[in-house]
Design an enzyme around this catalytic site. Structure first.
Site, PDB file in Angstrom:
ATOM      1  N   ASP A  58      74.144  57.428  23.116  1.00 11.94           N
ATOM      2  CA  ASP A  58      73.506  58.283  22.114  1.00 11.94           C
ATOM      3  C   ASP A  58      73.577  57.559  20.775  1.00 11.94           C
ATOM      4  O   ASP A  58      73.996  56.389  20.685  1.00 11.94           O
ATOM      5  CB  ASP A  58      74.093  59.704  22.112  1.00 11.94           C
ATOM      6  CG  ASP A  58      75.453  59.810  21.417  1.00 11.94           C
ATOM      7  OD1 ASP A  58      76.007  58.776  20.980  1.00 11.94           O
ATOM      8  OD2 ASP A  58      75.964  60.940  21.307  1.00 11.94           O
ATOM      9  N   CYS A  62      78.951  57.167  23.845  1.00 12.60           N
ATOM     10  CA  CYS A  62      78.582  58.101  22.780  1.00 12.60           C
ATOM     11  C   CYS A  62      79.615  57.922  21.673  1.00 12.60           C
ATOM     12  O   CYS A  62      80.377  56.950  21.693  1.00 12.60           O
ATOM     13  CB  CYS A  62      78.463  59.538  23.290  1.00 12.60           C
ATOM     14  SG  CYS A  62      79.995  60.338  23.799  1.00 12.60           S
ATOM     15  N   GLY A  63      79.667  58.826  20.722  1.00 20.53           N
ATOM     16  CA  GLY A  63      80.584  58.645  19.603  1.00 20.53           C
ATOM     17  C   GLY A  63      82.028  58.510  20.053  1.00 20.53           C
ATOM     18  O   GLY A  63      82.751  57.612  19.641  1.00 20.53           O
ATOM     19  N   THR A  64      82.434  59.436  20.913  1.00 23.52           N
ATOM     20  CA  THR A  64      83.815  59.427  21.414  1.00 23.52           C
ATOM     21  C   THR A  64      83.922  58.960  22.854  1.00 23.52           C
ATOM     22  O   THR A  64      85.021  58.649  23.318  1.00 23.52           O
ATOM     23  CB  THR A  64      84.394  60.852  21.363  1.00 23.52           C
ATOM     24  OG1 THR A  64      83.542  61.698  22.156  1.00 23.52           O
ATOM     25  CG2 THR A  64      84.463  61.377  19.940  1.00 23.52           C
ATOM     26  N   GLY A  65      82.823  59.009  23.574  1.00 23.13           N
ATOM     27  CA  GLY A  65      82.842  58.769  25.022  1.00 23.13           C
ATOM     28  C   GLY A  65      83.155  60.041  25.795  1.00 23.13           C
ATOM     29  O   GLY A  65      83.017  60.071  27.028  1.00 23.13           O
ATOM     30  N   GLY A  97      81.877  63.458  25.444  1.00 25.51           N
ATOM     31  CA  GLY A  97      80.760  64.281  25.896  1.00 25.51           C
ATOM     32  C   GLY A  97      79.966  63.622  27.007  1.00 25.51           C
ATOM     33  O   GLY A  97      79.624  64.254  28.016  1.00 25.51           O
ATOM     34  N   HIS A 130      91.526  52.223  41.949  1.00 21.81           N
ATOM     35  CA  HIS A 130      92.015  53.462  42.561  1.00 21.81           C
ATOM     36  C   HIS A 130      90.946  54.542  42.668  1.00 21.81           C
ATOM     37  O   HIS A 130      90.967  55.328  43.611  1.00 21.81           O
ATOM     38  CB  HIS A 130      93.184  54.034  41.747  1.00 21.81           C
ATOM     39  CG  HIS A 130      94.439  53.230  41.872  1.00 21.81           C
ATOM     40  ND1 HIS A 130      95.678  53.697  41.460  1.00 21.81           N
ATOM     41  CD2 HIS A 130      94.667  51.975  42.352  1.00 21.81           C
ATOM     42  CE1 HIS A 130      96.597  52.775  41.690  1.00 21.81           C
ATOM     43  NE2 HIS A 130      96.009  51.712  42.216  1.00 21.81           N
ATOM     44  N   ARG A 137      94.698  55.506  51.147  1.00 27.16           N
ATOM     45  CA  ARG A 137      95.123  56.681  50.374  1.00 27.16           C
ATOM     46  C   ARG A 137      94.213  56.922  49.172  1.00 27.16           C
ATOM     47  O   ARG A 137      93.939  58.066  48.809  1.00 27.16           O
ATOM     48  CB  ARG A 137      96.589  56.570  49.951  1.00 27.16           C
ATOM     49  CG  ARG A 137      96.910  55.565  48.870  1.00 27.16           C
ATOM     50  CD  ARG A 137      98.426  55.451  48.674  1.00 27.16           C
ATOM     51  NE  ARG A 137      98.798  54.762  47.451  1.00 27.16           N
ATOM     52  CZ  ARG A 137      98.736  53.444  47.262  1.00 27.16           C
ATOM     53  NH1 ARG A 137      98.295  52.655  48.217  1.00 27.16           N
ATOM     54  NH2 ARG A 137      99.112  52.901  46.120  1.00 27.16           N
ATOM     55  N   HIS A 138      93.711  55.860  48.596  1.00 26.94           N
ATOM     56  CA  HIS A 138      92.784  56.037  47.467  1.00 26.94           C
ATOM     57  C   HIS A 138      91.447  56.588  47.950  1.00 26.94           C
ATOM     58  O   HIS A 138      90.861  57.454  47.305  1.00 26.94           O
ATOM     59  CB  HIS A 138      92.595  54.716  46.716  1.00 26.94           C
ATOM     60  CG  HIS A 138      93.852  54.246  46.049  1.00 26.94           C
ATOM     61  ND1 HIS A 138      94.641  55.075  45.295  1.00 26.94           N
ATOM     62  CD2 HIS A 138      94.460  53.036  46.051  1.00 26.94           C
ATOM     63  CE1 HIS A 138      95.691  54.396  44.859  1.00 26.94           C
ATOM     64  NE2 HIS A 138      95.603  53.157  45.309  1.00 26.94           N
TER      65      HIS A 138
HETATM   66  C1  RB5 Z   1      77.312  63.018  18.395  1.00 30.48           C
HETATM   67  O1  RB5 Z   1      77.435  63.242  17.028  1.00 30.48           O
HETATM   68  C2  RB5 Z   1      78.661  63.110  19.067  1.00 30.48           C
HETATM   69  O2  RB5 Z   1      79.001  64.427  19.245  1.00 30.48           O
HETATM   70  C3  RB5 Z   1      78.622  62.394  20.404  1.00 30.48           C
HETATM   71  O3  RB5 Z   1      78.287  61.058  20.200  1.00 30.48           O
HETATM   72  C4  RB5 Z   1      79.916  62.381  21.177  1.00 30.48           C
HETATM   73  O4  RB5 Z   1      80.979  61.953  20.411  1.00 30.48           O
HETATM   74  C5  RB5 Z   1      80.216  63.610  21.933  1.00 30.48           C
HETATM   75  O5  RB5 Z   1      81.159  63.710  22.709  1.00 30.48           O
END
Ligand code: RB5
Length: 148
Positions: A8, A66-69, A71, A99, A134-135
């Site tokens: 994104d 994405c911004g944080t990975g 979402g 694993h 097991r995995h």
């Molecule tokens: C977008 O602003 C932000 O919410 C998205 O990139 C992400 O971090 C969501 O988890």
């Protein structure tokens, strides 16, 4: 390996950096599913595009950013057949392949620098699933959860 990548607006630059790393590998063909501009987009739409390629058998693995990975990995894990791993360290990246047989790697463009992200990508694309019984059993149970 056919690899699809998507991001994104929160990870445009990271996507370009990751593509440069992937270009080091002659045996990896990369398809970029967007987004391509800084205009705001909804990460579930990108996750759906990338994961759809994998579940259709048109790609082997994917990378979602994405911004944080967060979402985009949560969204990806809603798609049947997808095992997305959010990794911001090399050990997790290796374990997610050995694993968990993760078929999607997720990272956050506002979380990690290009250097560490590159090492994570190199590790993730070169690490195979262990094929340990097991995995595999745990993966089978994990994937069966989607049917409950
Ligand atoms: C977008 O602003 C932000 O919410 C998205 O990139 C992400 O971090 C969501 O988890």
């Amino acid at each position: 390996m056919k690899l699809v990548i998507g991001c994104d607006h929160g990870a445009l630059e990271l996507k370009e950096a990751v593509k440069k790393v992937l270009a080091e590998f002659d045996d990896i063909q990369v398809e970029d599913m967007g987004t391509y501009t800084e205009a705001s987009v909804d990460y579930p739409d990108i996750a759906e595009k990338v994961c759809g390629k994998i579940t259709a058998g048109e790609a082997d693995r994917g990378i979602l950013l994405c911004g944080t990975g967060l979402g985009i990995s949560i969204a990806a894990n809603k798609v049947k057949g997808i095992r997305a791993a959010l990794c911001h360290d090399v050990f997790s990246a290796r374990m997610s392949r050995e694993h968990n047989d993760a078929n999607v790697l997720a990272m956050g463009g506002r979380v990690i620098g290009f250097g560490p992200a590159g090492e994570i990508v190199r590790t993730w694309v070169t690490t195979e699933f262990s094929h340990d019984e097991r995995h595999q059993r745990r993966i089978d149970k994990m994937m069966a959860l989607a049917e409950k």
